[in-house]
Design an enzyme around this catalytic site. Structure first.
Site, PDB file in Angstrom:
ATOM      1  N   CYS A   1     118.934  75.252  44.336  1.00  0.00           N
ATOM      2  CA  CYS A   1     118.231  75.464  43.063  1.00  0.00           C
ATOM      3  C   CYS A   1     118.565  76.851  42.514  1.00  0.00           C
ATOM      4  O   CYS A   1     118.637  77.839  43.253  1.00  0.00           O
ATOM      5  CB  CYS A   1     116.729  75.337  43.274  1.00  0.00           C
ATOM      6  SG  CYS A   1     115.789  75.487  41.753  1.00  0.00           S
TER       7      CYS A   1
ATOM      8  N   CYS B   1      99.158  67.172  37.088  1.00  0.00           N
ATOM      9  CA  CYS B   1      98.904  67.670  38.449  1.00  0.00           C
ATOM     10  C   CYS B   1      99.351  69.120  38.442  1.00  0.00           C
ATOM     11  O   CYS B   1     100.547  69.399  38.302  1.00  0.00           O
ATOM     12  CB  CYS B   1      99.695  66.850  39.463  1.00  0.00           C
ATOM     13  SG  CYS B   1      99.631  67.533  41.140  1.00  0.00           S
TER      14      CYS B   1
ATOM     15  N   ARG C   1      93.423  68.959  45.730  1.00  0.00           N
ATOM     16  CA  ARG C   1      94.249  68.516  46.866  1.00  0.00           C
ATOM     17  C   ARG C   1      94.490  69.632  47.873  1.00  0.00           C
ATOM     18  O   ARG C   1      94.986  70.710  47.513  1.00  0.00           O
ATOM     19  CB  ARG C   1      95.588  67.952  46.392  1.00  0.00           C
ATOM     20  CG  ARG C   1      96.427  67.396  47.558  1.00  0.00           C
ATOM     21  CD  ARG C   1      97.664  66.628  47.116  1.00  0.00           C
ATOM     22  NE  ARG C   1      97.310  65.604  46.174  1.00  0.00           N
ATOM     23  CZ  ARG C   1      97.825  65.501  44.951  1.00  0.00           C
ATOM     24  NH1 ARG C   1      98.743  66.334  44.564  1.00  0.00           N
ATOM     25  NH2 ARG C   1      97.421  64.559  44.143  1.00  0.00           N
TER      26      ARG C   1
ATOM     27  N   CYS D   1     110.234  79.807  48.101  1.00  0.00           N
ATOM     28  CA  CYS D   1     110.835  78.475  48.192  1.00  0.00           C
ATOM     29  C   CYS D   1     112.156  78.432  48.967  1.00  0.00           C
ATOM     30  O   CYS D   1     113.132  79.096  48.610  1.00  0.00           O
ATOM     31  CB  CYS D   1     111.053  77.913  46.796  1.00  0.00           C
ATOM     32  SG  CYS D   1     111.607  76.199  46.850  1.00  0.00           S
TER      33      CYS D   1
ATOM     34  N   CYS E   1     104.983  60.828  45.310  1.00  0.00           N
ATOM     35  CA  CYS E   1     105.393  61.980  44.500  1.00  0.00           C
ATOM     36  C   CYS E   1     106.836  62.344  44.833  1.00  0.00           C
ATOM     37  O   CYS E   1     107.158  62.598  45.991  1.00  0.00           O
ATOM     38  CB  CYS E   1     104.533  63.191  44.816  1.00  0.00           C
ATOM     39  SG  CYS E   1     102.782  62.880  44.691  1.00  0.00           S
TER      40      CYS E   1
ATOM     41  N   CYS F   1     104.238  60.033  40.727  1.00  0.00           N
ATOM     42  CA  CYS F   1     104.183  61.429  40.296  1.00  0.00           C
ATOM     43  C   CYS F   1     105.588  61.989  40.479  1.00  0.00           C
ATOM     44  O   CYS F   1     106.257  61.644  41.457  1.00  0.00           O
ATOM     45  CB  CYS F   1     103.185  62.194  41.158  1.00  0.00           C
ATOM     46  SG  CYS F   1     103.100  63.961  40.755  1.00  0.00           S
TER      47      CYS F   1
ATOM     48  N   CYS G   1     112.195  81.512  42.988  1.00  0.00           N
ATOM     49  CA  CYS G   1     110.803  81.474  43.453  1.00  0.00           C
ATOM     50  C   CYS G   1     110.747  81.993  44.900  1.00  0.00           C
ATOM     51  O   CYS G   1     111.353  81.394  45.799  1.00  0.00           O
ATOM     52  CB  CYS G   1     110.256  80.053  43.369  1.00  0.00           C
ATOM     53  SG  CYS G   1     110.618  79.255  41.781  1.00  0.00           S
TER      54      CYS G   1
END
Ligand code: SAM
Ligand code: DTB
Ligand code: SF4
Length: 330
Positions: A64, A199, A271, A71, A108, A139, A68
């Site tokens: 990616c 979400c 959640r 991550c 998801c 999702c 972040c």
């Protein structure tokens, strides 16, 4: 200003004008008072013993472009991760089917993109339609969306879009520099306006301050409509990422964050998300008592470990919890 009373009426409970000092006052309540207030509200809006179960699959892994700091999927860090291109639809549907057989009601699908390309969206729409045909809620979390892409997902039948604010606006730039907080708010607005369920939550334990956690919840609750699902993630520290080695958050602060989220967004599914692998059964039980009523289920989150399914089923049994909350019958 003082905290809200314990049993207010609906109009005063569903609020979008939370002030920071009110939120801090909730965090400063004695633990028992806070949990009592959260559990009391929880019971007004939900079956207190029902948990909604979602399973996750990484449909495109690693490489990616974003930075972040938490991550393992960022190409910039040296996490021990095998990048993978977008999975074939057959593999996704096989995994969804297994997740359903194991008891998940929502599937998801997460992709390590800054933003999807239009041709990616077409393939994701096929996946969404295949998963829906199995009788599961869908999702996806794909990064930033354009108006057209959002509409295409809605028309394709997507139920939920996950896009997290992650932390407070102030702390955000300490963690991510390749896109702004406003970018995230813009995508959330598109998703909401398109009529897709939202979400949206965040991560705690990233070295943020108490105020940052309050401000994250303030942002979430003061959105024009509360997200239908609010994932509260405990940072999973992955070797090779900048946030590995961050001082651990006091577990009771995590429980309090769940309780305050429950009080501020009483109609939302809160959640208990990433981080359960390192939580004791007792800690998870406290989170459910504080108002968490949804989990990610299955032995993997996206790339990191989650509790074994039989361990979760045993915990449910011991706590007398049952699965529910799907809009589908099966
Ligand atoms: N690439 C897309 C994006 O960032 O929007 C979707 C996938 S991304 C992995 C989804 C969310 O997972 C992130 O927004 C973050 O909240 C959460 N996440 C990622 N790594 C995490 C970690 N190590 N611990 C806890 N949560 C994490
Ligand atoms: C969310 O809030 N947490 C999930 C889901 N939404 C996509 C992701 C957690 C990822 C944890 C790190 C990993 O497994 O890669
Ligand atoms: Fe990429 Fe999403 Fe990970 Fe950020 S959180 S590095 S955008 S996969």
């Amino acid at each position: 200003m003082s905290a809200r009373p314990s049993f207010p009426n609906h109009e005063s409970v569903i609020r979008h004008d939370w002030q920071l000092d009110e939120i801090k006052a909730l965090f400063h309540l004695p633990f028992n008072d806070l949990i009592f207030q959260a559990q009391s509200l929880h019971r007004q809006y939900f079956d207190p013993n029902e948990i909604q179960i979602s399973s996750l699959l990484s449909i495109k892994t690693g490489a990616c472009s974003e930075d972040c700091g938490y991550c393992p999927q960022s190409a910039r860090y040296d996490a021990d991760l095998q990048p993978e291109a977008l999975l074939p639809i057959e593999e996704v549907l096989e995994t969804a089917k297994r997740a359903k057989e194991q008891g998940a009601s929502r599937f998801c699908m997460g992709a390590a993109w800054r933003a999807p390309k239009d041709r990616d969206i077409e393939r994701v729409v096929e996946m969404v339609q295949g998963v829906k045909a199995l009788g599961m809620e869908t999702c996806v979390t794909l990064g930033m969306l354009s108006d057209e892409q959002t509409k295409r997902l809605k028309d394709g039948g997507l139920d939920y879009y996950n896009h997290n604010l992650d932390t407070s606006e102030e702390y955000y730039s300490e963690v991510i520099t390749t896109r702004t907080y406003q970018d995230r708010l813009d995508t959330l607005e598109r998703v909401r306006d398109a009529g897709i369920n939202v979400c949206c939550g965040g991560i705690v334990g990233m070295g943020e301050s108490d105020d940052d956690r309050s401000k994250l919840l303030q942002q979430l609750a003061n959105l024009p409509k509360h997200p239908e699902s609010v994932p509260i993630n405990m940072l999973v520290q992955v070797e090779g990422t900048p946030l590995a080695g961050t001082e651990k958050l006091d577990p009771l602060e995590f429980v309090k964050t769940i309780a305050v989220a429950r009080i501020m967004m009483p109609e939302s599914r809160v959640r208990l998300s990433a981080g359960r692998h390192d939580m004791s059964d007792e800690m998870q039980a406290l989170c459910f008592l504080a108002g968490a009523n949804s989990i990610f289920y299955g032995e993997k989150l996206l790339t990191t470990d989650n509790p074994m399914t039989n361990q979760d089923l045993q915990l449910f049994e011991r706590l007398g919890l049952h699965q529910g909350g799907s809009s589908y019958a099966g």
